[in-house]
Design an enzyme around this catalytic site. Structure first.
Site, PDB file in Angstrom:
ATOM      1  N   ALA A 204      66.202 151.759  23.371  1.00  0.00           N
ATOM      2  CA  ALA A 204      66.782 151.334  22.097  1.00  0.00           C
ATOM      3  C   ALA A 204      67.300 152.476  21.221  1.00  0.00           C
ATOM      4  O   ALA A 204      68.336 152.339  20.575  1.00  0.00           O
ATOM      5  CB  ALA A 204      65.742 150.523  21.330  1.00  0.00           C
ATOM      6  N   ARG A 205      66.601 153.590  21.192  1.00  0.00           N
ATOM      7  CA  ARG A 205      66.975 154.652  20.245  1.00  0.00           C
ATOM      8  C   ARG A 205      68.173 155.464  20.700  1.00  0.00           C
ATOM      9  O   ARG A 205      68.663 156.320  19.954  1.00  0.00           O
ATOM     10  CB  ARG A 205      65.781 155.572  20.011  1.00  0.00           C
ATOM     11  CG  ARG A 205      65.273 156.307  21.246  1.00  0.00           C
ATOM     12  CD  ARG A 205      63.918 156.947  20.957  1.00  0.00           C
ATOM     13  NE  ARG A 205      63.325 157.569  22.129  1.00  0.00           N
ATOM     14  CZ  ARG A 205      62.097 158.077  22.159  1.00  0.00           C
ATOM     15  NH1 ARG A 205      61.341 158.032  21.073  1.00  0.00           N
ATOM     16  NH2 ARG A 205      61.615 158.634  23.237  1.00  0.00           N
ATOM     17  N   GLU A 206      68.659 155.206  21.914  1.00  0.00           N
ATOM     18  CA  GLU A 206      69.739 156.018  22.464  1.00  0.00           C
ATOM     19  C   GLU A 206      71.096 155.416  22.088  1.00  0.00           C
ATOM     20  O   GLU A 206      71.847 154.915  22.927  1.00  0.00           O
ATOM     21  CB  GLU A 206      69.539 156.130  23.987  1.00  0.00           C
ATOM     22  CG  GLU A 206      68.191 156.770  24.327  1.00  0.00           C
ATOM     23  CD  GLU A 206      67.725 156.566  25.767  1.00  0.00           C
ATOM     24  OE1 GLU A 206      68.481 155.985  26.567  1.00  0.00           O
ATOM     25  OE2 GLU A 206      66.601 156.974  26.086  1.00  0.00           O
ATOM     26  N   ASN A 274      62.870 150.309  31.614  1.00  0.00           N
ATOM     27  CA  ASN A 274      63.327 151.161  32.717  1.00  0.00           C
ATOM     28  C   ASN A 274      62.178 151.739  33.545  1.00  0.00           C
ATOM     29  O   ASN A 274      62.365 152.667  34.325  1.00  0.00           O
ATOM     30  CB  ASN A 274      64.227 152.289  32.198  1.00  0.00           C
ATOM     31  CG  ASN A 274      65.170 152.792  33.278  1.00  0.00           C
ATOM     32  OD1 ASN A 274      65.566 152.022  34.161  1.00  0.00           O
ATOM     33  ND2 ASN A 274      65.515 154.074  33.234  1.00  0.00           N
ATOM     34  N   ARG A 275      60.996 151.208  33.367  1.00  0.00           N
ATOM     35  CA  ARG A 275      59.874 151.448  34.291  1.00  0.00           C
ATOM     36  C   ARG A 275      59.345 150.113  34.816  1.00  0.00           C
ATOM     37  O   ARG A 275      58.291 150.051  35.399  1.00  0.00           O
ATOM     38  CB  ARG A 275      58.727 152.197  33.573  1.00  0.00           C
ATOM     39  CG  ARG A 275      59.096 153.553  33.016  1.00  0.00           C
ATOM     40  CD  ARG A 275      59.370 154.586  34.128  1.00  0.00           C
ATOM     41  NE  ARG A 275      59.633 155.905  33.560  1.00  0.00           N
ATOM     42  CZ  ARG A 275      60.825 156.293  33.107  1.00  0.00           C
ATOM     43  NH1 ARG A 275      61.873 155.475  33.174  1.00  0.00           N
ATOM     44  NH2 ARG A 275      60.977 157.506  32.591  1.00  0.00           N
ATOM     45  N   HIS A 326      72.156 156.401  29.307  1.00  0.00           N
ATOM     46  CA  HIS A 326      71.055 156.821  28.434  1.00  0.00           C
ATOM     47  C   HIS A 326      71.471 158.064  27.650  1.00  0.00           C
ATOM     48  O   HIS A 326      72.545 158.609  27.842  1.00  0.00           O
ATOM     49  CB  HIS A 326      69.827 157.185  29.283  1.00  0.00           C
ATOM     50  CG  HIS A 326      69.191 156.020  29.976  1.00  0.00           C
ATOM     51  ND1 HIS A 326      68.009 155.477  29.559  1.00  0.00           N
ATOM     52  CD2 HIS A 326      69.581 155.295  31.055  1.00  0.00           C
ATOM     53  CE1 HIS A 326      67.678 154.468  30.352  1.00  0.00           C
ATOM     54  NE2 HIS A 326      68.620 154.328  31.269  1.00  0.00           N
ATOM     55  N   SER A 327      70.586 158.542  26.796  1.00  0.00           N
ATOM     56  CA  SER A 327      70.689 159.890  26.239  1.00  0.00           C
ATOM     57  C   SER A 327      69.264 160.388  26.065  1.00  0.00           C
ATOM     58  O   SER A 327      68.338 159.566  26.037  1.00  0.00           O
ATOM     59  CB  SER A 327      71.428 159.889  24.888  1.00  0.00           C
ATOM     60  OG  SER A 327      70.624 159.344  23.854  1.00  0.00           O
ATOM     61  N   TYR A 328      69.027 161.682  25.959  1.00  0.00           N
ATOM     62  CA  TYR A 328      69.971 162.746  25.984  1.00  0.00           C
ATOM     63  C   TYR A 328      69.576 163.740  27.070  1.00  0.00           C
ATOM     64  O   TYR A 328      68.463 163.637  27.594  1.00  0.00           O
ATOM     65  CB  TYR A 328      70.013 163.465  24.607  1.00  0.00           C
ATOM     66  CG  TYR A 328      68.709 164.137  24.195  1.00  0.00           C
ATOM     67  CD1 TYR A 328      68.465 165.470  24.510  1.00  0.00           C
ATOM     68  CD2 TYR A 328      67.741 163.440  23.498  1.00  0.00           C
ATOM     69  CE1 TYR A 328      67.274 166.077  24.128  1.00  0.00           C
ATOM     70  CE2 TYR A 328      66.551 164.046  23.136  1.00  0.00           C
ATOM     71  CZ  TYR A 328      66.328 165.370  23.451  1.00  0.00           C
ATOM     72  OH  TYR A 328      65.141 165.958  23.096  1.00  0.00           O
ATOM     73  N   GLU A 400      72.463 160.569  31.523  1.00  0.00           N
ATOM     74  CA  GLU A 400      71.936 161.031  30.232  1.00  0.00           C
ATOM     75  C   GLU A 400      73.091 161.697  29.493  1.00  0.00           C
ATOM     76  O   GLU A 400      73.562 162.761  29.884  1.00  0.00           O
ATOM     77  CB  GLU A 400      70.794 162.043  30.439  1.00  0.00           C
ATOM     78  CG  GLU A 400      69.583 161.489  31.173  1.00  0.00           C
ATOM     79  CD  GLU A 400      68.656 160.660  30.284  1.00  0.00           C
ATOM     80  OE1 GLU A 400      68.975 160.452  29.096  1.00  0.00           O
ATOM     81  OE2 GLU A 400      67.604 160.228  30.797  1.00  0.00           O
TER      82      GLU A 400
HETATM   83 ZN   LIG Z   1      66.736 156.419  28.210  1.00  0.00          ZN
END
Ligand SMILES: [Zn+2]
Length: 436
Positions: A204-206, A274-275, A326-328, A400
């Site tokens: 979420a934070r990406e 994502n796990r 994704h990031s980062y 990423e």
């Molecule tokens: Zn991620």
């Protein structure tokens, strides 16, 4: 940026005169405070230090910003002020990336608020979101969308508009409902027999992931040259800008640093989707602790978000690539995450990743590394790309995006367009070279 010339009072006056095309977006206050929280980069020099990290991560309540937990590598971790003395006592080698995370988040929030005013007024003056087209960031209104981050509601409106304005070329779909009953909304573009699926913001934070994915949508819709036309006849794209909308809403209403979905276990919010994918789930590089940032969930596919996308992938006849943005860290990664034994198609996938990284670098000079997740970065089981490869997707990638830790998840909005442009070049390199 030309908007800097507008005085605040002028912006306010415009706001009064003009009803915004979309509901005036407001980012709700974020009560969770990260005052005095540090983000540090820990150099892992030997096995003993690696063990010290693992042994203490729960006690110190580490929030891993990156996951490169191997000897010779480095890992970025957020540490609360109360845990910091205990961390120092471990005598690990570290440098401070962010001295006070709340300061960075406050800056981001301030920039967001200023941008929201500009967006509300300019979107009306230009008759909605419809006139976006590629152009110079300093000279063109049309890139306004990419000059700031957006609320969930605005992202929904943006996607609906893209769909309605491109009949015959694009259509909408939902991969399914989230835990909180939101749609995992997507856009389908093109008519080719080879399917490609990608999405942003599984974590979420990406936020940059969603903005970059929207930029890619924009290029596929606007492209009038033969190259893009070729892509649309060769491929069908299924693109979901926000894979984890529940978590995304949490980052805008409660906790900017939220990573997981919204399922609650033992009082802790979120499964790391994502796990949670159902291939080699729970075989390392994920946590059984519901409060951990990489909590795997109680069983494979316990999260509707991962389960839905998996079913969607399976429903398509021939998926030649899948990209999870994704990031980062600036890495273009391939499976496996669960095992260090490389899959038979590793050279093919990594060859594409190398071409993508080269094309990306040619745009703004940004360096991305490539490699399989396990050997290059870290062991991680239950990931989306492992699952995708296991069901026969030709070339799955976990990407990423920017940066390398200076701002981390709070990437300044001025980097959205450059990130979009360079990622479009990378995607094109892949589309030009995929074996179909
Ligand atoms: Zn991620």
């Amino acid at each position: 940026m030309k908007f800097a010339l507008l005085s605040l009072s002028a912006v306010a006056a415009l706001s009064v005169l003009l009803t915004p095309a979309v509901a005036l977006p407001t980012l709700a206050p974020i009560p969770a405070s990260y005052n005095q929280h540090r983000v540090v980069r820990i150099q892992v020099r030997n096995e003993a230090e690696l063990k010290a990290l693992s042994d203490n991560e729960n006690a110190l309540d580490f929030d891993y910003f990156t996951h490169e937990k191997n000897v010779g590598g480095h890992v970025d971790v957020r540490i609360s002020p109360s845990a910091f003395p205990k961390f120092q006592a471990l005598n690990l080698e570290y440098t401070t990336l962010i001295d006070n995370l709340q300061t960075v988040l406050d800056e981001e929030k301030k920039a967001d608020a200023q941008y929201q005013q500009i967006w509300a007024t300019t979107s009306k003056t230009k008759n909605g979101l419809s006139s976006l087209k590629e152009g110079d960031v300093s000279a063109s209104f049309d890139d306004t969308w990419y000059q700031g981050y957006h609320t969930y509601a605005d992202h929904q409106a943006w996607l609906s508009e893209k769909i309605s304005q491109n009949p015959g070329k694009a259509s909408g779909f939902s991969a399914g409902k989230t835990f909180q009953n939101r749609d995992q909304a997507g856009i389908k573009i093109g008519s080719g027999p080879n399917h490609i699926v990608f999405h942003g913001t599984q974590h979420a934070r990406e936020w940059i992931g969603t903005m970059v994915v929207e930029y890619l949508i924009e290029q596929l819709l606007k492209g009038t040259d033969s190259r893009v036309a070729g892509y649309l006849s060769k491929y069908t794209f299924h693109i979901i800008p926000i894979m984890n909308p529940d978590g995304f809403v949490i980052t805008q209403t409660k906790d900017r640093m939220h990573r997981k979905n919204a399922q609650v276990t033992n009082g802790c919010i979120g499964t790391d989707t994502n796990r949670n994918w159902g291939y080699k789930w729970n075989t390392g590089g994920s946590s059984t602790n519901p409060c951990a940032q990489d909590y795997m969930g109680p069983s494979a596919f316990s999260s509707p978000e991962a389960k839905n996308i998996a079913a969607y992938l399976k429903s398509l006849p021939k998926v030649v690539s899948y990209i999870d943005f994704h990031s980062y860290s600036q890495i273009w990664m391939t499976p496996w995450g669960y095992s260090g034994t490389r899959p038979p198609t590793y050279n093919y996938m990594n060859g594409l990743a190398i071409k993508a990284a080269a094309a990306l670098k040619a745009v703004h000079g940004t360096s991305f590394t490539t490699g399989d997740i396990y050997n290059t970065i870290y062991p991680a089981s239950g990931s989306s790309v492992d699952y995708a490869l296991s069901i026969g997707v030709g070339a799955p990638f976990a990407v990423e995006l920017r940066d390398k830790g200076t701002y981390g998840f709070s990437l300044p909005a001025s980097q959205i367009l450059p990130s979009g442009r360079e990622t479009w070049a990378a995607l094109a390199a892949i589309l030009d070279n995929l074996q179909v």
